[in-house]
Design a protein around this motif. Structure first.
Motif, short mmCIF file in Angstrom:
data_model
loop_
_atom_site.label_atom_id
_atom_site.label_comp_id
_atom_site.label_asym_id
_atom_site.label_seq_id
_atom_site.Cartn_x
_atom_site.Cartn_y
_atom_site.Cartn_z
N LEU A 62 -45.98 14.05 -25.15
CA LEU A 62 -45.68 15.10 -26.02
C LEU A 62 -46.07 14.92 -27.52
N GLU A 63 -46.54 15.60 -28.18
CA GLU A 63 -46.85 15.73 -29.58
C GLU A 63 -45.90 16.65 -30.19
N LEU A 64 -45.89 16.31 -31.80
CA LEU A 64 -45.22 17.42 -32.65
C LEU A 64 -45.58 18.76 -32.46
N GLY A 65 -46.73 19.02 -32.33
CA GLY A 65 -47.39 20.50 -32.33
C GLY A 65 -46.94 21.21 -31.03
N ASP A 66 -46.28 20.54 -30.05
CA ASP A 66 -46.00 21.11 -28.84
C ASP A 66 -44.43 21.86 -29.07
N SER A 67 -43.94 21.48 -29.93
CA SER A 67 -42.68 22.16 -30.24
C SER A 67 -42.58 23.65 -30.29
N ALA A 68 -42.07 24.44 -29.76
CA ALA A 68 -42.33 25.55 -29.26
C ALA A 68 -41.13 26.28 -28.39
N VAL A 69 -41.02 27.56 -28.12
CA VAL A 69 -40.38 28.07 -27.33
C VAL A 69 -41.33 28.68 -25.88
N TYR A 70 -40.93 28.02 -24.80
CA TYR A 70 -41.86 28.38 -23.67
C TYR A 70 -41.19 29.37 -22.80
N PHE A 71 -41.86 30.19 -22.40
CA PHE A 71 -41.62 31.26 -21.67
C PHE A 71 -42.24 31.22 -20.17
N CYS A 72 -41.32 31.29 -19.24
CA CYS A 72 -41.81 31.81 -17.96
C CYS A 72 -41.92 33.26 -17.66
N ALA A 73 -42.69 33.93 -16.80
CA ALA A 73 -42.50 35.25 -16.55
C ALA A 73 -43.18 35.48 -15.13
N SER A 74 -42.67 36.67 -14.49
CA SER A 74 -43.43 36.95 -13.11
C SER A 74 -43.58 38.43 -13.09
N SER A 75 -44.48 38.73 -12.03
CA SER A 75 -44.93 40.14 -11.94
C SER A 75 -45.36 40.12 -10.54
N HIS A 76 -45.40 41.34 -10.07
CA HIS A 76 -45.76 41.71 -8.59
C HIS A 76 -47.30 41.31 -8.37
N GLY A 77 -47.97 41.37 -9.33
CA GLY A 77 -49.17 40.63 -9.16
C GLY A 77 -50.45 41.03 -10.04
N GLY B 281 -44.52 11.38 -27.68
CA GLY B 281 -45.28 10.36 -26.42
C GLY B 281 -44.40 10.43 -25.28
N ASN B 282 -43.33 11.11 -25.15
CA ASN B 282 -42.52 11.15 -23.67
C ASN B 282 -43.24 12.09 -22.89
N ASP B 283 -42.88 12.32 -21.78
CA ASP B 283 -43.25 13.04 -20.59
C ASP B 283 -42.23 14.09 -20.32
N LYS B 284 -42.44 15.24 -20.27
CA LYS B 284 -41.23 16.18 -19.96
C LYS B 284 -41.48 17.49 -18.91
N SER B 285 -40.61 17.93 -18.30
CA SER B 285 -40.90 19.06 -17.48
C SER B 285 -40.06 20.09 -17.68
N ILE B 286 -40.33 21.47 -17.30
CA ILE B 286 -39.65 22.71 -17.58
C ILE B 286 -39.71 23.44 -16.25
N LYS B 287 -38.77 23.88 -15.61
CA LYS B 287 -38.86 24.38 -14.34
C LYS B 287 -38.59 26.03 -14.56
N CYS B 288 -39.17 26.71 -13.71
CA CYS B 288 -39.12 28.15 -13.46
C CYS B 288 -38.87 28.72 -12.31
N GLU B 289 -37.95 29.53 -12.03
CA GLU B 289 -37.81 29.99 -10.64
C GLU B 289 -37.47 31.57 -10.83
N GLN B 290 -37.92 32.13 -10.01
CA GLN B 290 -37.92 34.01 -9.95
C GLN B 290 -37.25 34.17 -8.44
#
Lengths: 110, 114
Positions: free
Chosen positions: B81-96, B16-25
């Protein structure tokens, strides 16, 4: 539908043995295929791409359009090859999404 | 260090909570991505941004909202948030979004929803 299949969840071999990690794909156009690797406690990284026809860390992969396969091979496995290996297909349309297989964990025993 | 970085590395929270994950490249890339890796290690793309514009939006619940304040950042906000949201979240980047571009991945954020 575009799909990548890696039939083996786990592949265990002894050091010095040959390794083949299987990857089959389903794609209607001209495929672009990659192998990514994730070593323990490290981030996912590109191992090789089919267009380059290169050998990285002794690994090679040949695109076989007739069999729709892109198997990863190495003639003599090393302990440091132990990792999670993902085959990936570049998805269609705009953008650059990768469609990953479910991954194969390679364990190389001494 | 030039790389893709994510914060936090671990996130444990209640349903039920709200959360954020940040990504920077800092690789100067134009395109950034969010992937979700479930408990069976299956990796699936969620979103992709090119020059701050959304270009890929897979079938993801609208509780997930990516935000790209600039080319170097792509944050992921998750509401209710729900139980099923449990996971590993990966950020990625590329030239385009061009042929054969290598994607560079962050270290992942392990989200656990209790």
């Amino acid at each position: 539908a575009q799909r990548v299949t890696q039939p083996e969840k786990l592949l265990s071999v002894f050091k010095g043995a040959p390794v083949e990690l299987k990857c089959n794909y389903s794609y209607s156009g001209s495929p672009e295929l990659f192998w990514y690797v994730q070593y323990s406690r490290q981030r996912l990284q590109l191992l090789l791409r089919h267009i380059s026809r290169e050998s990285i860390k002794g690994f090679t992969a040949d695109l076989n359009k007739g069999e729709t396969s892109f198997h990863l091979k190495k003639p003599f496995a090393q302990e440091e090859d132990s990792a999670m290996y993902y085959c990936a297909l570049r998805g269609p349309g705009g953008g650059d999404k990768l469609i990953f297989g479910t991954g194969t964990r390679l364990q190389v025993f001494p | 260090d030039t790389a893709v970085s994510q914060t936090p590395k671990y996130l444990v929270t209640q349903m039920g909570n709200d959360k954020s994950i940040k990504c920077e490249q800092n690789l100067g890339h134009d395109t950034m991505y969010w992937y979700k890796q479930d408990s069976k290690k299956f990796l699936k793309i969620m979103f992709s941004y090119n020059n701050k514009e959304l270009i890929i939006n897979e079938t993801v619940p609208n509780r997930f909202s990516p935000k790209s304040p600039d080319k170097a950042h792509l944050n992921l906000h998750i509401n209710s948030l729900e139980l099923g949201d449990s996971a590993v979240y990966f950020c990625a980047s590329s030239h385009g979004p061009q042929n054969y571009n290598e994607q560079f991945f962050g270290p992942g954020t392990r989200l656990t929803v209790l």
